[in-house]
Design a protein around this motif. Structure first.
Motif, PDB file in Angstrom:
ATOM      1  N   PHE A   1     -21.745  -5.826 -48.835  1.00 15.48           N
ATOM      2  CA  PHE A   1     -21.953  -4.400 -48.601  1.00 15.48           C
ATOM      3  C   PHE A   1     -21.244  -3.989 -47.323  1.00 15.48           C
ATOM      4  O   PHE A   1     -21.316  -4.685 -46.314  1.00 15.48           O
ATOM      5  CB  PHE A   1     -23.455  -4.136 -48.482  1.00 15.48           C
ATOM      6  N   SER A   2     -20.569  -2.840 -47.363  1.00 13.71           N
ATOM      7  CA  SER A   2     -19.933  -2.298 -46.171  1.00 13.71           C
ATOM      8  C   SER A   2     -20.369  -0.848 -46.022  1.00 13.71           C
ATOM      9  O   SER A   2     -20.090  -0.008 -46.884  1.00 13.71           O
ATOM     10  CB  SER A   2     -18.406  -2.386 -46.266  1.00 13.71           C
ATOM     11  N   GLY A   4     -12.071   1.374 -42.022  1.00  8.70           N
ATOM     12  CA  GLY A   4     -12.262  -0.014 -42.429  1.00  8.70           C
ATOM     13  C   GLY A   4     -12.345  -0.974 -41.260  1.00  8.70           C
ATOM     14  O   GLY A   4     -12.225  -2.193 -41.456  1.00  8.70           O
ATOM     15  N   ASN A   5     -12.583  -0.459 -40.038  1.00  6.87           N
ATOM     16  CA  ASN A   5     -12.597  -1.344 -38.862  1.00  6.87           C
ATOM     17  C   ASN A   5     -13.710  -2.379 -38.936  1.00  6.87           C
ATOM     18  O   ASN A   5     -13.497  -3.559 -38.647  1.00  6.87           O
ATOM     19  CB  ASN A   5     -12.729  -0.522 -37.584  1.00  6.87           C
ATOM     20  N   ASP A   6     -14.916  -1.935 -39.324  1.00  5.27           N
ATOM     21  CA  ASP A   6     -16.034  -2.887 -39.436  1.00  5.27           C
ATOM     22  C   ASP A   6     -15.766  -3.903 -40.537  1.00  5.27           C
ATOM     23  O   ASP A   6     -16.126  -5.077 -40.408  1.00  5.27           O
ATOM     24  CB  ASP A   6     -17.335  -2.141 -39.712  1.00  5.27           C
ATOM     25  N   LEU A   7     -15.140  -3.459 -41.602  1.00  6.47           N
ATOM     26  CA  LEU A   7     -14.816  -4.376 -42.694  1.00  6.47           C
ATOM     27  C   LEU A   7     -13.799  -5.416 -42.237  1.00  6.47           C
ATOM     28  O   LEU A   7     -13.889  -6.590 -42.602  1.00  6.47           O
ATOM     29  CB  LEU A   7     -14.279  -3.591 -43.886  1.00  6.47           C
ATOM     30  N   ALA A   8     -12.834  -4.993 -41.418  1.00  7.55           N
ATOM     31  CA  ALA A   8     -11.860  -5.945 -40.881  1.00  7.55           C
ATOM     32  C   ALA A   8     -12.552  -6.985 -40.007  1.00  7.55           C
ATOM     33  O   ALA A   8     -12.226  -8.179 -40.059  1.00  7.55           O
ATOM     34  CB  ALA A   8     -10.797  -5.194 -40.076  1.00  7.55           C
ATOM     35  N   ARG A   9     -13.522  -6.539 -39.197  1.00  7.21           N
ATOM     36  CA  ARG A   9     -14.284  -7.488 -38.366  1.00  7.21           C
ATOM     37  C   ARG A   9     -15.092  -8.440 -39.246  1.00  7.21           C
ATOM     38  O   ARG A   9     -15.241  -9.622 -38.911  1.00  7.21           O
ATOM     39  CB  ARG A   9     -15.197  -6.722 -37.404  1.00  7.21           C
ATOM     40  N   GLU A  10     -15.613  -7.917 -40.358  1.00  8.36           N
ATOM     41  CA  GLU A  10     -16.393  -8.760 -41.280  1.00  8.36           C
ATOM     42  C   GLU A  10     -15.530  -9.888 -41.842  1.00  8.36           C
ATOM     43  O   GLU A  10     -15.941 -11.054 -41.844  1.00  8.36           O
ATOM     44  CB  GLU A  10     -16.932  -7.894 -42.426  1.00  8.36           C
TER      45      GLU A  10
END
Length: 363
Positions: free
Chosen positions: A311-312, A222-228
C-alpha cells in the motif's frame, strides 16, 4: 389484476443527496433575496420614487423566509448523514470483508479452522455452534487523500464452551499480530463473553485496505514510494554477523540507498478503477565494502518483487513493478578507520523503476 406499487422511497444515500441539494437551493434563493433587497435600496438611494414600502417589506420578508427555510434544510443533514452511515454498514461492510479475508488466510492463527465464517448485514439473532459472523453497525470513514479507512467491525464466534476461552484469546492475539503489528492499522479491541459465544469488537484506525479509495485529484508524489523500494533493497541486503561485543548474531546493512524521488507520469480510469503509473529513482551502493553491479542489481530486483502488493498512501496498492534502467555510477561514502576517517568513492547503481498502482475513485 392488481398492479404492484413501485417503491419510490429514496434509499439513505439518495435521501442525503436530496437533502444537500435542498440546502444548495435555499442558499441560492437566500442570496437572491438579499441581492433583490440591496437593489431596491440602491434604487431608493438613487432617487427612484417608484420603489414602494410594500416592495421593501416584501423583499425583507423574503430574506427572512429563505433564511428560515435554509436553516431547517441544514438541520436535516446530520440525521441524513447518520442514516447513510447505518445503511452503508449493512450494504458496504468493507471492514468486515477485510477482516474476513485476513481470517480466511490465517484460520489457524484465529483458532477458527473448520468453522464457517460469514459476513452478515447485522448481528444474528440466533447462533448455533460452531459458527462465526462478521458485521458492521455503521459504514467506514474514508480518507480520500490517503486511501486509509477507519471504523468498527464485530466478530461473533460461537463454539462449544470448553473451547471458548482458547478461541477468544486466539482471535484477539491474531488481530493484533496480523493487523497492528504488521503495520496495517492501529487497533483497539474489546470483548463481550457469553456462555456459548463471544463478540470481539475491533476498532481499526487508518487501515490500509486491500483496495483503497482515493480521490482522482490526489497530488501525492512518488517520493515515499521511492523510499519504500530503496528501503526494501537495503533490507534485502542485510547480513547476519557475529557481534564480538555481545556474542550474539546481529544484522547489518550491506547497502544503503540515496536520492529517492518519484513522480506520477500517467493516470487512467476504467469504470471506478484508477491506475497510476509512477516512476521512481534512487541510487544504491555498499557501505563498508565495495559491492559489484551484479550484487546491487540482485538486491534491487528482490526489492521490486517485495514491493508488489504493498500500500502506498495517496497512490494505491502496487499492482506491478519493473526496473526500467540501471546506470553504473560512483558515490562518496564515509569511511571510518581506526586511525582516521574520510570518504571513498564506491561503485553504485542509479536505478529507475516504473510501478502501476491501483485504487478506486472516490465518488
Amino acid at each position: 389484476m392488481a398492479t404492484a406499487k413501485k417503491n419510490t422511497t429514496p434509499n439513505p444515500v439518495e435521501a442525503l443527496a436530496q437533502a444537500r441539494a435542498l440546502v444548495s437551493q435555499w442558499e441560492a434563493e437566500h442570496e437572491q433575496a438579499k441581492e433583490a433587497a440591496e437593489d431596491l435600496f440602491a434604487r431608493l438611494d438613487g432617487g427612484d420614487e417608484t420603489v414602494t414600502g410594500l416592495d421593501l417589506a416584501t423583499a425583507e420578508a423574503e430574506i427572512k423566509r429563505t433564511e428560515h427555510l435554509l436553516g431547517m434544510a441544514r438541520k436535516r443533514i446530520p440525521a441524513a448523514e447518520r442514516a447513510v452511515k447505518l445503511y452503508e454498514g449493512r450494504t458496504n461492510p468493507v471492514l468486515a470483508e477485510y477482516l474476513h479475508g485476513i481470517i480466511e488466510e490465517h484460520r489457524f492463527s484465529f483458532g477458527l479452522f473448520g468453522i464457517p465464517v460469514e459476513v452478515v448485514p447485522q448481528r444474528p439473532e440466533k447462533v448455533t455452534a460452531p459458527a462465526a459472523y462478521l458485521w458492521q453497525t455503521e459504514g467506514a470513514d474514508y480518507d480520500y487523500k490517503t486511501g486509509r479507512q477507519t471504523g468498527m467491525v464485530n466478530l461473533l464466534v460461537a463454539v462449544p464452551s470448553d473451547g471458548l476461552d482458547h478461541v477468544r484469546q486466539a482471535c484477539s492475539a491474531a488481530v493484533h499480530k496480523l493487523i497492528r503489528d504488521a503495520g496495517r492499522a492501529d487497533v483497539r479491541d474489546s470483548v463481550a463473553t457469553y456462555p456459548d459465544h463471544f463478540i470481539l469488537s475491533v476498532h481499526l484506525v487508518d487501515l490500509e485496505p486491500f483496495m483503497p479509495v482515493i480521490s482522482e485529484g490526489s497530488t501525492t508524489t512518488g517520493n515515499d514510494l521511492a523510499r519504500e523500494v530503496g528501503g526494501l533493497a537495503a533490507v534485502r541486503s542485510k547480513q547476519w554477523i557475529d557481534d564480538p561485543r555481545t556474542g550474539r548474531m546481529a544484522n547489518t546493512h550491506t547497502i544503503m540507498y540515496r536520492k529517492p524521488s518519484g513522480e506520477v507520469i500517467a493516470q487512467t480510469r476504467d469504470g471506478d478503477t484508477v491506475r497510476r503509473k509512477v516512476r521512481v529513482n534512487f541510487t544504491v551502493h555498499g557501505i563498508h565494502r565495495n559491492i559489484d553491479a551484479g550484487e546491487l542489481a540482485k538486491f534491487v530486483d528482490d526489492a521490486i518483487e517485495d514491493v508488489k502488493g504493498t500500500f502506498s498512501a495517496g497512490l494505491g496498492r502496487v499492482e506491478s513493478a519493473k526496473v526500467t534502467d540501471r546506470e553504473l555510477t560512483k558515490v562518496n561514502a564515509e569511511v571510518v578507520a581506526i586511525v582516521s576517517g574520510g570518504y571513498v568513492a564506491r561503485p553504485a547503481l542509479a536505478v529507475t523503476a516504473e510501478l502501476i498502482l491501483i485504487s478506486k475513485a472516490a465518488a
